[in-house]
Motif scaffolding. Structure first.
Motif, mmCIF file in Angstrom:
data_model
loop_
_atom_site.group_PDB
_atom_site.id
_atom_site.type_symbol
_atom_site.label_atom_id
_atom_site.label_comp_id
_atom_site.label_asym_id
_atom_site.label_seq_id
_atom_site.Cartn_x
_atom_site.Cartn_y
_atom_site.Cartn_z
ATOM 1 N N ALA A 59 -1.551 2.240 9.905
ATOM 2 C CA ALA A 59 -2.128 0.962 10.350
ATOM 3 C C ALA A 59 -3.493 1.181 11.006
ATOM 4 O O ALA A 59 -4.440 0.431 10.749
ATOM 5 N N ALA A 60 -3.584 2.209 11.849
ATOM 6 C CA ALA A 60 -4.865 2.494 12.511
ATOM 7 C C ALA A 60 -5.913 2.936 11.493
ATOM 8 O O ALA A 60 -7.082 2.510 11.559
ATOM 9 N N GLY A 61 -5.506 3.782 10.549
ATOM 10 C CA GLY A 61 -6.446 4.234 9.523
ATOM 11 C C GLY A 61 -6.959 3.085 8.664
ATOM 12 O O GLY A 61 -8.144 3.024 8.318
ATOM 13 N N MET A 62 -6.044 2.163 8.310
ATOM 14 C CA MET A 62 -6.459 0.971 7.553
ATOM 15 C C MET A 62 -7.534 0.206 8.297
ATOM 16 O O MET A 62 -8.548 -0.207 7.713
ATOM 17 N N PRO A 76 -3.217 10.488 3.388
ATOM 18 C CA PRO A 76 -4.649 10.120 3.335
ATOM 19 C C PRO A 76 -4.978 9.168 2.189
ATOM 20 O O PRO A 76 -5.753 8.219 2.367
ATOM 21 N N ALA A 77 -4.387 9.411 1.009
ATOM 22 C CA ALA A 77 -4.647 8.513 -0.122
ATOM 23 C C ALA A 77 -4.107 7.118 0.160
ATOM 24 O O ALA A 77 -4.758 6.110 -0.148
ATOM 25 N N ILE A 96 2.121 3.830 12.527
ATOM 26 C CA ILE A 96 1.010 3.687 13.484
ATOM 27 C C ILE A 96 -0.259 4.324 12.910
ATOM 28 O O ILE A 96 -1.356 3.733 12.952
ATOM 29 N N ILE A 97 -0.117 5.521 12.371
ATOM 30 C CA ILE A 97 -1.278 6.238 11.823
ATOM 31 C C ILE A 97 -1.880 5.475 10.641
ATOM 32 O O ILE A 97 -3.099 5.309 10.539
ATOM 33 N N LEU A 114 -0.975 -5.885 9.620
ATOM 34 C CA LEU A 114 -0.584 -5.798 8.219
ATOM 35 C C LEU A 114 -0.134 -4.391 7.846
ATOM 36 O O LEU A 114 0.592 -4.211 6.864
ATOM 37 N N GLY A 115 -0.563 -3.407 8.638
ATOM 38 C CA GLY A 115 -0.085 -2.046 8.412
ATOM 39 C C GLY A 115 1.421 -1.933 8.601
ATOM 40 O O GLY A 115 2.079 -1.094 7.967
#
Length: 599
Positions: free
Chosen positions: A110-113, A187-188, A107-108, A253-254
């Protein structure tokens, strides 16, 4: 999700003129026997054709999904005599802390993407479509490279480029005394995944912007607004449904991410749902099919609503089209001195997203080793490419990849065309059913679809022999990309005006013969374009075939994942370059033939 091919208008126009100039062609379509009843025969023939095509499609789509759901409610693999119905598998997975970690990490990520890709993709589309930024014609194919290059190749490229002892990492340490980044971190992963998914947002945003007139933008400029305010306050709000569609797509897509987290994730850690599923194979010491099925059901439960939400948003996007018919010629907004700043920003994104991983993997394929203190001229070699010939499965994998792209791609496009022709101009409510039916596989990431097809081959006795052939790989690829292929072919068929088919029917031809002798010949260039794009997709595919990989059915993508697990970095680098060259040649041919790569 991917670029849309298009028939060049001149080809369709030439086809119409050819038919109009030769009425004898239509006359030849008339029944030869005066006693024929084309009306009844036409109806029965068309109905049978649609029934067969749609029935086969439904079986191919529903069977894998049904088997996944069935397996998830068993207490053991379906081939185990002790298997019985129960919720034991669900209890085990939901109580597993690794699953909980993988779910929330997904979830994290996918949301960050989405947070990274959506604004950058929308802004990039505005710069490329609505402004006078230099080099737009040659920049666009480069912008789309991350879509066509396999994610697992990009991941390998980043490892050898900016990993702990990567090429750029050693340079940074020589200059700064330390490496200012940590590649093996969440993060990377989010940053890399976000940057590499910018083209997905760009495609849909650019397509929507091309459908807008420039009146409002020109009015804003006359009122004194600078290009940035025009973008934020006028242009991008007008295409908000398309941007939201792209945002939902990137979030979806995440849940498909596999290559990036598999390569960039901690080998001892479960990172996202796809890698959790991959590492769950022998959780209990035997094939844990029932546990894997539960994870698959969870993924589909999350992704299926996202797929149908995309459909709704795409429909809403049509309300914002402000150019109808032939459209209006738009004048690009002048950026003046800022045009070179914009150009530099695009090049910076291309450098980080495309140049760094591809340069890294290419250079690594030509050196014997790399690390601190190594001098490039001392380690240059071609041995890694020579070594490829020492591994028969690798050579077979290269040939299989070419075969699945060329022959398999053509066969897949033929199947997509048969389905598209069955529903083309069909006014029945069944077209809506077909519409949703072809979207079902889209809710299954490639890894999941490959696993589901494996179970089908194991579960159905007379299909078991196909598991050890390339038919299994081809079938998995074709089903996974069914919605995309249908979109390509259906868009091509819409280029042909209905009056040509009507003229054939008036001349006495059946509906099927009109499609065969009039429609299909007119869209042959569009079908060729669709085949080229499917070739690019099939050649770069990697996750779908992992569970179907076996002696004789190796493909480059699956081999890369397998070889990486054994630590064969040299072979992985050389094989990745071979894969990139295949894609590059295919992309060059597509561009040369005028295939439209933008949406």
């Amino acid at each position: 999700m991917y670029p849309t091919s298009a028939v060049q208008p001149t080809h369709v126009g030439q086809g119409r003129l050819a038919v109009a100039a030769h009425p004898s062609r239509l006359a030849s379509l008339a029944p030869q026997d005066d006693g024929e009843k084309p009306g009844l025969d036409d109806f029965m023939g068309t109905s049978l054709y649609r029934l067969i095509v749609l029935g086969v499609t439904a079986i191919c789509v529903v069977a894998p999904l049904s088997l996944v759901i069935y397996q998830s409610f068993l207490t053991a693999p379906f081939f185990d005599p002790s298997a019985k119905f129960g919720l034991l598998a669900y209890s085990f997975v939901f109580e597993d802390p690794d699953f909980s970690q993988a779910f929330w990490t997904t979830i994290i990520v996918a949301a960050g993407m989405a947070i990274i890709a959506v604004p950058l993709g929308a802004l990039l589309a505005f710069l490329m479509v609505r402004t006078d930024v230099p080099g737009r014609n040659w920049l666009e194919p480069l912008i789309l490279v991350p879509i066509f290059v396999s994610a697992v190749v990009i991941a390998f490229g980043y490892v050898v480029a900016i990993g702990p002892v990567g090429i750029f990492s050693t340079l940074a340490k020589d200059v700064l005394g330390f490496v200012p980044w940590n590649l093996y971190s969440i993060p990377a992963l989010i940053v890399i995944a976000g940057l590499t998914h910018v083209p997905h947002v760009y495609l849909y945003s650019a397509a929507a912007l091309r459908g807008l007139g420039s009146d409002l933008e020109e009015a804003a400029r006359i009122a004194g607004a600078n290009p940035f305010r025009v973008a934020v306050n006028v242009s991008l709000p007008m295409i908000m449904p398309a941007i939201l569609f792209a945002g939902v797509l990137v979030f979806f897509l995440g849940f498909e991410l596999f290559g990036l987290p598999l390569v960039l994730g901690d080998p001892q850690d479960v990172l996202v749902l796809s890698t959790y599923l991959y590492k769950l194979t022998n959780k209990l010491g035997i094939p844990s099919y029932q546990l894997m099925a539960v994870v698959v059901v969870v993924i589909i439960a999350v992704t299926a609503p996202l797929v149908f939400m995309q459909r709704l948003l795409l429909r809403q996007a049509q309300r914002y089209v402000s150019v109808r018919g032939k459209g209006l010629k738009t004048q690009p907004l002048r950026l003046h001195g800022w045009r070179w700043v914009a150009f530099g920003a695009i090049l910076l994104w291309l450098f980080v997203t495309v140049a760094v991983p591809l340069f890294g993997i290419t250079l690594r394929s030509f050196v014997t080793t790399w690390g601190e203190g190594v001098k490039l001229l001392d380690v240059l070699t071609l041995d890694h490419y020579r070594e490829l010939s020492d591994y028969p499965n690798v050579i077979r994998g290269i040939l299989n990849t070419l075969g699945i792209g060329i022959i398999g791609g053509a066969a897949a496009v033929a199947c997509y065309t048969l389905i598209a022709l069955a529903v083309h101009r069909w006014t029945s409510g069944w077209t809506r059913v077909v519409d949703y039916l072809v979207m079902v596989p889209r809710a299954m990431p490639g890894l999941v679809a490959g696993l589901a097809l494996l179970w089908v081959f194991l579960f159905v006795p007379f299909l078991s022999p196909l598991k050890s052939t390339m038919v299994s790989i081809w079938l998995a690829y074709s089903i996974v990309w069914l919605a995309y292929g249908m979109r390509l072919v259906s868009g091509t068929l819409l280029q042909v005006g209905p009056e040509l088919e009507e003229a054939a029917r008036v001349s006495g031809a059946s509906d099927l013969r009109a499609k065969r002798d009039v429609t299909v010949p007119l869209v042959r260039y569009g079908i060729l374009a669709s085949w080229l794009l499917i070739f690019l997709i099939f050649v770069r595919e990697y996750s779908t075939g992992i569970y179907l990989l076996g002696p004789g059915t190796e493909v480059i993508g699956s081999l890369l994942v397998s070889l990486w697990g054994t630590g064969a970095v040299d072979l992985v680098s050389a094989l990745s370059v071979v894969n990139v060259l295949m894609i590059g040649v295919g992309l060059a041919v597509a561009v040369r033939l005028g295939v439209r790569l933008h949406g």
